[in-house]
Design a protein around this motif. Sequence first.
Motif, PDB file in Angstrom:
ATOM      1  N   LEU A 150       0.808  -1.221   0.000  1.00 22.84           N
ATOM      2  CA  LEU A 150       0.000   0.000   0.000  1.00 22.84           C
ATOM      3  C   LEU A 150       0.842   1.272   0.000  1.00 22.84           C
ATOM      4  CD1 LEU A 150      -2.861  -0.979   2.491  1.00 22.84           C
ATOM      5  CD2 LEU A 150      -3.016  -0.763   0.003  1.00 22.84           C
ATOM      6  N   LYS A 151       2.153   1.146   0.095  1.00 26.92           N
ATOM      7  CA  LYS A 151       3.005   2.331   0.016  1.00 26.92           C
ATOM      8  C   LYS A 151       2.792   3.032  -1.328  1.00 26.92           C
ATOM      9  CE  LYS A 151       6.832   0.902   3.011  1.00 26.92           C
ATOM     10  NZ  LYS A 151       8.289   0.614   3.084  1.00 26.92           N
ATOM     11  N   GLY A 152       2.567   4.326  -1.244  1.00 25.61           N
ATOM     12  CA  GLY A 152       2.321   5.097  -2.457  1.00 25.61           C
ATOM     13  C   GLY A 152       0.885   5.005  -2.950  1.00 25.61           C
ATOM     14  N   LYS A 153       0.010   4.324  -2.181  1.00 26.79           N
ATOM     15  CA  LYS A 153      -1.394   4.120  -2.581  1.00 26.79           C
ATOM     16  C   LYS A 153      -2.345   4.888  -1.654  1.00 26.79           C
ATOM     17  CE  LYS A 153       0.073   0.950  -5.508  1.00 26.79           C
ATOM     18  NZ  LYS A 153       0.082   1.199  -6.966  1.00 26.79           N
ATOM     19  N   LYS A 154      -3.620   4.905  -2.048  1.00 32.04           N
ATOM     20  CA  LYS A 154      -4.654   5.559  -1.233  1.00 32.04           C
ATOM     21  C   LYS A 154      -5.610   4.524  -0.650  1.00 32.04           C
ATOM     22  CE  LYS A 154      -4.871  10.026  -3.624  1.00 32.04           C
ATOM     23  NZ  LYS A 154      -4.113   9.709  -4.844  1.00 32.04           N
ATOM     24  N   VAL A 155      -5.957   4.719   0.611  1.00 30.35           N
ATOM     25  CA  VAL A 155      -6.904   3.841   1.302  1.00 30.35           C
ATOM     26  C   VAL A 155      -8.102   4.673   1.736  1.00 30.35           C
ATOM     27  CG1 VAL A 155      -7.262   2.301   3.258  1.00 30.35           C
ATOM     28  CG2 VAL A 155      -5.034   2.382   2.134  1.00 30.35           C
ATOM     29  N   ALA A 156      -9.298   4.135   1.549  1.00 24.06           N
ATOM     30  CA  ALA A 156     -10.523   4.825   1.952  1.00 24.06           C
ATOM     31  C   ALA A 156     -10.978   4.342   3.320  1.00 24.06           C
ATOM     32  CB  ALA A 156     -11.622   4.590   0.918  1.00 24.06           C
ATOM     33  N   PHE A 157     -11.172   5.293   4.244  1.00 23.83           N
ATOM     34  CA  PHE A 157     -11.741   5.027   5.562  1.00 23.83           C
ATOM     35  C   PHE A 157     -13.156   5.598   5.598  1.00 23.83           C
ATOM     36  CE2 PHE A 157      -7.284   5.296   7.670  1.00 23.83           C
ATOM     37  CZ  PHE A 157      -7.018   3.992   7.294  1.00 23.83           C
ATOM     38  N   ASP A 158     -13.936   5.165   6.586  1.00 20.63           N
ATOM     39  CA  ASP A 158     -15.307   5.647   6.750  1.00 20.63           C
ATOM     40  C   ASP A 158     -15.300   7.099   7.250  1.00 20.63           C
ATOM     41  OD1 ASP A 158     -17.940   6.160   7.362  1.00 20.63           O
ATOM     42  OD2 ASP A 158     -18.156   4.543   8.800  1.00 20.63           O
ATOM     43  N   ASP A 159     -15.137   7.300   8.560  1.00 21.79           N
ATOM     44  CA  ASP A 159     -15.024   8.649   9.108  1.00 21.79           C
ATOM     45  C   ASP A 159     -14.143   8.633  10.348  1.00 21.79           C
ATOM     46  OD1 ASP A 159     -16.613   8.540  11.679  1.00 21.79           O
ATOM     47  OD2 ASP A 159     -18.213   8.000  10.298  1.00 21.79           O
ATOM     48  N   ARG A 160     -13.796   9.793  10.831  1.00 22.03           N
ATOM     49  CA  ARG A 160     -12.804   9.927  11.896  1.00 22.03           C
ATOM     50  C   ARG A 160     -13.275   9.395  13.250  1.00 22.03           C
ATOM     51  NH1 ARG A 160      -8.604  13.161  10.853  1.00 22.03           N
ATOM     52  NH2 ARG A 160      -9.842  14.314   9.340  1.00 22.03           N
ATOM     53  N   GLN A 161     -14.569   9.173  13.428  1.00 19.73           N
ATOM     54  CA  GLN A 161     -15.081   8.668  14.700  1.00 19.73           C
ATOM     55  C   GLN A 161     -15.328   7.166  14.674  1.00 19.73           C
ATOM     56  OE1 GLN A 161     -14.964  10.874  16.972  1.00 19.73           O
ATOM     57  NE2 GLN A 161     -14.798  12.653  15.631  1.00 19.73           N
ATOM     58  N   SER A 162     -15.045   6.515  13.580  1.00 20.51           N
ATOM     59  CA  SER A 162     -15.400   5.104  13.418  1.00 20.51           C
ATOM     60  C   SER A 162     -14.353   4.161  14.014  1.00 20.51           C
ATOM     61  CB  SER A 162     -15.565   4.785  11.919  1.00 20.51           C
ATOM     62  OG  SER A 162     -15.777   3.409  11.716  1.00 20.51           O
ATOM     63  N   THR A 163     -14.838   3.146  14.720  1.00 15.68           N
ATOM     64  CA  THR A 163     -13.945   2.118  15.260  1.00 15.68           C
ATOM     65  C   THR A 163     -13.439   1.215  14.144  1.00 15.68           C
ATOM     66  OG1 THR A 163     -15.123   2.095  17.380  1.00 15.68           O
ATOM     67  CG2 THR A 163     -13.756   0.181  16.866  1.00 15.68           C
ATOM     68  N   SER A 164     -14.371   0.633  13.379  1.00 10.53           N
ATOM     69  CA  SER A 164     -13.990  -0.302  12.313  1.00 10.53           C
ATOM     70  C   SER A 164     -13.507   0.406  11.065  1.00 10.53           C
ATOM     71  CB  SER A 164     -15.185  -1.200  11.956  1.00 10.53           C
ATOM     72  OG  SER A 164     -16.269  -0.426  11.468  1.00 10.53           O
ATOM     73  N   GLY A 165     -13.947   1.644  10.856  1.00 10.89           N
ATOM     74  CA  GLY A 165     -13.595   2.374   9.648  1.00 10.89           C
ATOM     75  C   GLY A 165     -12.485   3.381   9.829  1.00 10.89           C
ATOM     76  N   TYR A 166     -11.883   3.411  11.029  1.00 14.21           N
ATOM     77  CA  TYR A 166     -10.757   4.319  11.244  1.00 14.21           C
ATOM     78  C   TYR A 166      -9.752   3.783  12.268  1.00 14.21           C
ATOM     79  CZ  TYR A 166      -8.030   8.466  12.474  1.00 14.21           C
ATOM     80  OH  TYR A 166      -6.999   9.338  12.737  1.00 14.21           O
ATOM     81  N   MET A 167     -10.173   3.611  13.532  1.00 13.86           N
ATOM     82  CA  MET A 167      -9.212   3.235  14.566  1.00 13.86           C
ATOM     83  C   MET A 167      -8.523   1.908  14.279  1.00 13.86           C
ATOM     84  SD  MET A 167      -9.605   2.491  18.679  1.00 13.86           S
ATOM     85  CE  MET A 167      -9.834   0.717  18.494  1.00 13.86           C
ATOM     86  N   LEU A 168      -9.297   0.864  14.026  1.00 19.58           N
ATOM     87  CA  LEU A 168      -8.699  -0.456  13.817  1.00 19.58           C
ATOM     88  C   LEU A 168      -7.814  -0.514  12.567  1.00 19.58           C
ATOM     89  CD1 LEU A 168     -11.649  -2.823  14.854  1.00 19.58           C
ATOM     90  CD2 LEU A 168      -9.595  -2.277  16.167  1.00 19.58           C
ATOM     91  N   PRO A 169      -8.278  -0.039  11.407  1.00 15.84           N
ATOM     92  CA  PRO A 169      -7.395  -0.104  10.236  1.00 15.84           C
ATOM     93  C   PRO A 169      -6.197   0.841  10.336  1.00 15.84           C
ATOM     94  CG  PRO A 169      -9.416   1.067   9.687  1.00 15.84           C
ATOM     95  CD  PRO A 169      -9.635   0.434  11.027  1.00 15.84           C
ATOM     96  N   MET A 170      -6.389   2.003  10.959  1.00 17.08           N
ATOM     97  CA  MET A 170      -5.270   2.923  11.134  1.00 17.08           C
ATOM     98  C   MET A 170      -4.177   2.273  11.979  1.00 17.08           C
ATOM     99  SD  MET A 170      -3.782   5.848  10.673  1.00 17.08           S
ATOM    100  CE  MET A 170      -4.989   7.070  10.155  1.00 17.08           C
ATOM    101  N   ALA A 171      -4.577   1.645  13.084  1.00 16.87           N
ATOM    102  CA  ALA A 171      -3.605   0.968  13.946  1.00 16.87           C
ATOM    103  C   ALA A 171      -2.923  -0.171  13.192  1.00 16.87           C
ATOM    104  CB  ALA A 171      -4.299   0.441  15.197  1.00 16.87           C
ATOM    105  N   ALA A 172      -3.673  -0.884  12.356  1.00 20.14           N
ATOM    106  CA  ALA A 172      -3.099  -1.997  11.583  1.00 20.14           C
ATOM    107  C   ALA A 172      -2.028  -1.503  10.621  1.00 20.14           C
ATOM    108  CB  ALA A 172      -4.199  -2.729  10.822  1.00 20.14           C
TER     109      ALA A 172
END
Length: 312
Positions: A150-172
């Motif tokens: 994913l280096k050099g790529k774009k990833v889509a997240f849900d929103d900044r308050q989301s557990t599954s759509g932000y916190m968990l994937p960001m930490a991963a």
Amino acid sequence: MLTKLLGKVMLVGLLTSLVSCTQPAEQSNPSLEPSTISEDTKVIVLGDISKNPAKKIRRFQPLANYLADKLSQFDINTGEVKIASDFPTMISWLKEGEVHLYFDSLYPAMRINQESGAQPILRRWKRGDGDYHTIIFTMKDRGIKSLADLKGKKVAFDDRQSTSGYMLPMAALIEAGLKPNEKGSSSDVVAANEVGYIFSDDDENTIQWVISSKADAGAVDNQTFKQVPDDVREAMTILAETEKVPRQVVMVPGNMDPELMAQLKSILSTMHEDPKGKEVLTKFQKTAKFDELPTLQGLERMQQLYNIVENR
């Protein structure tokens, strides 16, 4: 430094509550005492955050009415729903005792605990599931086979308050040694040594953005991913799956009267055994039941994930 220290202390308090959920905060607030509620408003107030308050009120009002019918011993006979337009407003309402019950996933619950003192008392089985996790995915034709790609790529997240759509994937991503960097739009340039992320504001948007190449990869919860048509899922590659966390938690003001708190827990946790209660739960976004929060074996792990995202 003091702010960070206080945040960590409050987070530990929340995580401890996630295990026991039995001891309310020692300080008291007269506005939350049952007798005061009965003298003035005689209501139990459920709260949520939305840009479409009418829709939320329709979903929440049957539950508010059900609870009010069961709280006559506190002279409460009316159920109300208050919809905040943003996160800070809800924090203020919980802090001031203007909302008595709030439902949300783990990440915003942690934030709410830190900023308002509200505590979790039960787990909510939203849409039939007691827990969930995040799936990070891409399309097979993108040539992306692992998180490292994913280096050099774009990833889509849900929103900044989301557990599954932000916190968990960001930490991963961070734990995989990657450097996530927010981008304002899908057209922004992503450097070769970073991973750009953009917010889609909706899980369905995330999936469509990946399919249409607006994003190279996306992160959604496993429930949403399961709803993708079979033929489309066959054209996708799962890059990673995170650990499971409680689907949602039920929050109450940290200084709520213990007797009222205990009664609310009893009513909510037995609703699925009552025909009328079961009908109300179905209307409440197909909630299967409320139950005690499980003892999280990865208690320190949840704190670690939160800190990874907040302190990056």
